[in-house]
Every structure is written in structure tokens, then in C-alpha cells.
Design a protein around this motif. Structure first.
Motif, PDB file in Angstrom:
ATOM      1  N   PHE A 193      20.864  -7.154   0.082  1.00  0.00           N
ATOM      2  CA  PHE A 193      21.427  -6.718   1.352  1.00  0.00           C
ATOM      3  C   PHE A 193      22.199  -5.404   1.207  1.00  0.00           C
ATOM      4  CE2 PHE A 193      20.996 -11.321   2.089  1.00  0.00           C
ATOM      5  CZ  PHE A 193      20.307 -11.304   3.286  1.00  0.00           C
ATOM      6  N   CYS A 194      22.252  -4.650   2.284  1.00  0.00           N
ATOM      7  CA  CYS A 194      22.997  -3.400   2.307  1.00  0.00           C
ATOM      8  C   CYS A 194      24.063  -3.468   3.412  1.00  0.00           C
ATOM      9  CB  CYS A 194      22.064  -2.212   2.543  1.00  0.00           C
ATOM     10  SG  CYS A 194      21.208  -2.216   4.147  1.00  0.00           S
ATOM     11  N   ASP A 195      24.889  -2.430   3.486  1.00  0.00           N
ATOM     12  CA  ASP A 195      25.955  -2.355   4.502  1.00  0.00           C
ATOM     13  C   ASP A 195      26.807  -3.618   4.513  1.00  0.00           C
ATOM     14  OD1 ASP A 195      24.910   0.112   5.217  1.00  0.00           O
ATOM     15  OD2 ASP A 195      23.725  -0.709   6.868  1.00  0.00           O
ATOM     16  N   VAL A 196      27.161  -4.090   3.328  1.00  0.00           N
ATOM     17  CA  VAL A 196      27.938  -5.327   3.218  1.00  0.00           C
ATOM     18  C   VAL A 196      29.386  -5.063   3.643  1.00  0.00           C
ATOM     19  CG1 VAL A 196      28.709  -7.174   1.686  1.00  0.00           C
ATOM     20  CG2 VAL A 196      26.471  -6.101   1.327  1.00  0.00           C
ATOM     21  N   LYS A 197      29.847  -5.803   4.642  1.00  0.00           N
ATOM     22  CA  LYS A 197      31.214  -5.666   5.131  1.00  0.00           C
ATOM     23  C   LYS A 197      31.903  -7.019   5.048  1.00  0.00           C
ATOM     24  CE  LYS A 197      29.867  -2.016   8.355  1.00  0.00           C
ATOM     25  NZ  LYS A 197      29.781  -1.599   9.778  1.00  0.00           N
ATOM     26  N   ILE A 198      33.129  -7.008   4.555  1.00  0.00           N
ATOM     27  CA  ILE A 198      33.853  -8.259   4.330  1.00  0.00           C
ATOM     28  C   ILE A 198      35.202  -8.207   5.027  1.00  0.00           C
ATOM     29  CG2 ILE A 198      34.817  -9.809   2.581  1.00  0.00           C
ATOM     30  CD1 ILE A 198      32.766  -8.649   0.611  1.00  0.00           C
ATOM     31  N   GLY A 199      35.518  -9.263   5.745  1.00  0.00           N
ATOM     32  CA  GLY A 199      36.803  -9.356   6.428  1.00  0.00           C
ATOM     33  C   GLY A 199      37.322 -10.782   6.380  1.00  0.00           C
ATOM     34  N   TRP A 200      38.493 -10.978   7.017  1.00  0.00           N
ATOM     35  CA  TRP A 200      39.130 -12.293   7.017  1.00  0.00           C
ATOM     36  C   TRP A 200      39.538 -12.670   8.425  1.00  0.00           C
ATOM     37  CZ3 TRP A 200      39.405 -15.062   2.489  1.00  0.00           C
ATOM     38  CH2 TRP A 200      39.122 -14.341   1.318  1.00  0.00           C
ATOM     39  N   CYS A 201      39.454 -13.951   8.742  1.00  0.00           N
ATOM     40  CA  CYS A 201      39.868 -14.396  10.069  1.00  0.00           C
ATOM     41  C   CYS A 201      40.454 -15.805  10.010  1.00  0.00           C
ATOM     42  CB  CYS A 201      38.686 -14.366  11.056  1.00  0.00           C
ATOM     43  SG  CYS A 201      37.491 -15.699  10.841  1.00  0.00           S
ATOM     44  N   SER A 202      41.077 -16.198  11.094  1.00  0.00           N
ATOM     45  CA  SER A 202      41.599 -17.551  11.307  1.00  0.00           C
ATOM     46  C   SER A 202      42.909 -17.825  10.577  1.00  0.00           C
ATOM     47  CB  SER A 202      40.573 -18.612  10.903  1.00  0.00           C
ATOM     48  OG  SER A 202      39.371 -18.444  11.599  1.00  0.00           O
ATOM     49  N   PHE A 203      44.002 -17.469  11.233  1.00  0.00           N
ATOM     50  CA  PHE A 203      45.329 -17.878  10.786  1.00  0.00           C
ATOM     51  C   PHE A 203      45.743 -19.159  11.510  1.00  0.00           C
ATOM     52  CE2 PHE A 203      50.038 -17.527  11.409  1.00  0.00           C
ATOM     53  CZ  PHE A 203      50.387 -17.858  10.106  1.00  0.00           C
ATOM     54  N   ALA A 204      45.314 -19.295  12.772  1.00  0.00           N
ATOM     55  CA  ALA A 204      45.576 -20.513  13.543  1.00  0.00           C
ATOM     56  C   ALA A 204      44.493 -21.528  13.208  1.00  0.00           C
ATOM     57  CB  ALA A 204      45.581 -20.202  15.041  1.00  0.00           C
ATOM     58  N   ASN A 233      39.520 -17.978   6.489  1.00  0.00           N
ATOM     59  CA  ASN A 233      38.064 -17.805   6.390  1.00  0.00           C
ATOM     60  C   ASN A 233      37.672 -16.382   6.017  1.00  0.00           C
ATOM     61  OD1 ASN A 233      36.991 -20.466   7.214  1.00  0.00           O
ATOM     62  ND2 ASN A 233      38.153 -20.040   9.078  1.00  0.00           N
ATOM     63  N   ILE A 234      36.716 -16.284   5.123  1.00  0.00           N
ATOM     64  CA  ILE A 234      36.140 -14.996   4.745  1.00  0.00           C
ATOM     65  C   ILE A 234      34.872 -14.808   5.544  1.00  0.00           C
ATOM     66  CG2 ILE A 234      34.863 -15.941   2.765  1.00  0.00           C
ATOM     67  CD1 ILE A 234      35.468 -13.275   1.319  1.00  0.00           C
ATOM     68  N   CYS A 235      34.677 -13.620   6.106  1.00  0.00           N
ATOM     69  CA  CYS A 235      33.516 -13.302   6.928  1.00  0.00           C
ATOM     70  C   CYS A 235      32.760 -12.161   6.277  1.00  0.00           C
ATOM     71  CB  CYS A 235      33.941 -12.910   8.335  1.00  0.00           C
ATOM     72  SG  CYS A 235      34.908 -14.174   9.203  1.00  0.00           S
ATOM     73  N   VAL A 236      31.469 -12.343   6.085  1.00  0.00           N
ATOM     74  CA  VAL A 236      30.634 -11.328   5.438  1.00  0.00           C
ATOM     75  C   VAL A 236      29.483 -10.963   6.359  1.00  0.00           C
ATOM     76  CG1 VAL A 236      29.355 -10.679   3.371  1.00  0.00           C
ATOM     77  CG2 VAL A 236      31.190 -12.377   3.212  1.00  0.00           C
ATOM     78  N   ASP A 237      29.348  -9.681   6.625  1.00  0.00           N
ATOM     79  CA  ASP A 237      28.252  -9.155   7.451  1.00  0.00           C
ATOM     80  C   ASP A 237      27.418  -8.213   6.590  1.00  0.00           C
ATOM     81  OD1 ASP A 237      29.684 -10.410   9.504  1.00  0.00           O
ATOM     82  OD2 ASP A 237      30.778  -8.542   9.956  1.00  0.00           O
ATOM     83  N   ALA A 238      26.114  -8.256   6.733  1.00  0.00           N
ATOM     84  CA  ALA A 238      25.234  -7.385   5.964  1.00  0.00           C
ATOM     85  C   ALA A 238      23.914  -7.224   6.682  1.00  0.00           C
ATOM     86  CB  ALA A 238      25.026  -7.947   4.562  1.00  0.00           C
ATOM     87  N   LYS A 239      23.104  -6.306   6.188  1.00  0.00           N
ATOM     88  CA  LYS A 239      21.798  -6.054   6.794  1.00  0.00           C
ATOM     89  C   LYS A 239      20.708  -5.998   5.723  1.00  0.00           C
ATOM     90  CE  LYS A 239      23.550  -3.507  10.795  1.00  0.00           C
ATOM     91  NZ  LYS A 239      23.525  -2.234  11.559  1.00  0.00           N
ATOM     92  N   LYS A 240      19.506  -6.262   6.160  1.00  0.00           N
ATOM     93  CA  LYS A 240      18.345  -6.087   5.300  1.00  0.00           C
ATOM     94  C   LYS A 240      17.816  -4.676   5.523  1.00  0.00           C
ATOM     95  CE  LYS A 240      13.766  -8.017   4.239  1.00  0.00           C
ATOM     96  NZ  LYS A 240      12.858  -9.173   4.457  1.00  0.00           N
ATOM     97  N   PRO A 241      17.629  -3.894   4.469  1.00  0.00           N
ATOM     98  CA  PRO A 241      17.163  -2.518   4.641  1.00  0.00           C
ATOM     99  C   PRO A 241      15.860  -2.458   5.447  1.00  0.00           C
ATOM    100  CG  PRO A 241      17.827  -2.913   2.372  1.00  0.00           C
ATOM    101  CD  PRO A 241      17.835  -4.254   3.049  1.00  0.00           C
TER     102      PRO A 241
END
Length: 243
Positions: A193-204, A233-241
Motif C-alpha cells: 500500500f501507498c499513501d499510508v496515513k495514521i491517526g488516533w481517535c476515540s477518547f470518549a 483507537n489507531i486509524c490507518v488509511d492507505a491506497k493501492k497504487p
């Protein structure tokens, strides 16, 4: 995934399928699931063909349909699949795991997986399968419990709850593994995968009681932006070239 682990997970979700939706059918549950779903939805193309890995009773599939897309779900629990079919009768739901997806290459525009990845025994196999069935240029988004201070004690809680036979939709010892950002990046990149973006969510968190949940909900956007160490929670977004 080992046969024993698969059977344990399958048996648990078959047993709690009748109460699973109740877990999210109250103000805290709806708020929690909606926030996670929003993070995933924003990374996916609208109006495409979705594969939801670990679809459960079809909660996210239903949300995706509202945005004009089509959807297919896979899950290893037969009872969860049956409830997903009742919720979204126009969709296909198949008994399967993400490590062996029963569809051809380049079949989907989008792949989602919510609150499942930490239980997968072979995450690399799942991501390689996801890559295979995703069309070039397609997007994948997953959200799962991540490796943080607030999640470090969860496996112990699950083990204790199992021993005292607490009937809860998630409180079961499945030998889960929580990933940090580096691990996730390596797994997704390793699968191609390319354009891998990682973030975090959900404190409540859904299991917080009121008024703590209400307070946490109010400050959640700030926490996610400025103090992600306090999220779950860890959130990961990515794309297939494309090529």
C-alpha cells in the motif's frame, strides 16, 4: 489464524450476536461507533463497491450504503452474518476471514475494517489479501484498538472477565495484539500500500459511565488533535497504487 482461536472467536460472537446491537443502541454506543465510522468513512470513496472485513451485524455497511455505495461483508460468525443480512438485505454477506478472502482480484473500490485488526493472528496475510482484492487506486481504512497507555491493561481485564464469565460483546481473551504507528506503517507498506496515513481517535470510550462520557465527548476533538496519547483507537488509511 489457528483453528482453536478461530473457533473461540466464532463461538463467542455466535453467542452474543443477539445482544451485540444493544451494545451500540444507546447514546454512548451510538456516539462511539459513529465517531469511529466517521474516521473510516472519510478515507473511502463514496459510491463505490465496499468490502467490510469483520462486518459483524452490518453497522458500518449500513452507513456506507447511505452514501450511495454497494457493499459486501465477511465475518467468521454465522449468527452475526445472519443479523447483517436482516439489516442490509440488498448486500452479500459471506462466512470468511480477512486472511482468506473468497473474492477475485481487483473486486472492490474500498475496504473497511472496524475494531477487528487487533484480533487477527496473521495481519500481514490479511493486508496482502486486502491488497489483492482491492482495485488499483482503491482505498483501505481500518480502525482498531492501538498500543497506548490507556489500552495496556485491557488484555488483563478481558482475561479476568472471561474467568468470571462476564457476558460482554468484547470482554473475552482472544490473545489480541495492539499496534503502534511504526508497526502499522511497516505492515501496510509491506503489503504494497501507498499513501499510508495514521491517526488516533476515540477518547470518549463506550464503556465510560456518565457523566464521565459526556465530559470526555466534549473534549474529544481537542484530545485527538493535541494529546493523542490519551485516545484508544489507531486509524490507518492507505491506497493501492494505480499502476
Amino acid at each position: 489464524m489457528s483453528t482453536a482461536k478461530r473457533e473461540k472467536i466464532q463461538q463467542h460472537y455466535d453467542e452474543i450476536a443477539d445482544v451485540y446491537d444493544l451494545h451500540y443502541d444507546h447514546p454512548r454506543g451510538r456516539t462511539y461507533h459513529t465517531r469511529i465510522s466517521r474516521h473510516v468513512m472519510e478515507a473511502l470513496p463514496r459510491g463505490g463497491a465496499l468490502l467490510d472485513i469483520g462486518c459483524g451485524t452490518g453497522l458500518f455497511v449500513e452507513k456506507y450504503l447511505h452514501h450511495g455505495g454497494t457493499a459486501t461483508g465477511i465475518d467468521l460468525s454465522r449468527n452475526m452474518i445472519e443479523r447483517a443480512r436482516r439489516r442490509c438485505g440488498c448486500c452479500d454477506f459471506v462466512l470468511a476471514t480477512g486472511e482468506s478472502i473468497p473474492f477475485g482480484d481487483n473486486s472492490f473500490d474500498a475496504i473497511a475494517s472496524l475494531l477487528v485488526f487487533s484480533y487477527v493472528r496473521d495481519p500481514q496475510a490479511m493486508l496482502e489479501e486486502a491488497y489483492r482484492v482491492l482495485r488499483p487506486g482503491g482505498a483501505i481504512s481500518i480502525c482498531t484498538l492501538g498500543k497506548k497507555l490507556l489500552t495496556s491493561g485491557i488484555p488483563v481485564i478481558y482475561k479476568v472477565s472471561e474467568k468470571i464469565r462476564v457476558r460482554h460483546v468484547v470482554m473475552k481473551d482472544f490473545g489480541e495484539h495492539y499496534y503502534d504507528e511504526n508497526e502499522m506503517y511497516e505492515l501496510f507498506s509491506g503489503a504494497g500500500f501507498c499513501d499510508v496515513k495514521i491517526g488516533w481517535c476515540s477518547f470518549a470510550h463506550i464503556d465510560m459511565g456518565d457523566p464521565l462520557f459526556t465530559i470526555a465527548q466534549r473534549v474529544e476533538p481537542f484530545i485527538e488533535r493535541r494529546v493523542p496519547q490519551l485516545t484508544y483507537n489507531i486509524c490507518v488509511d492507505a491506497k493501492k497504487p494505480r499502476t
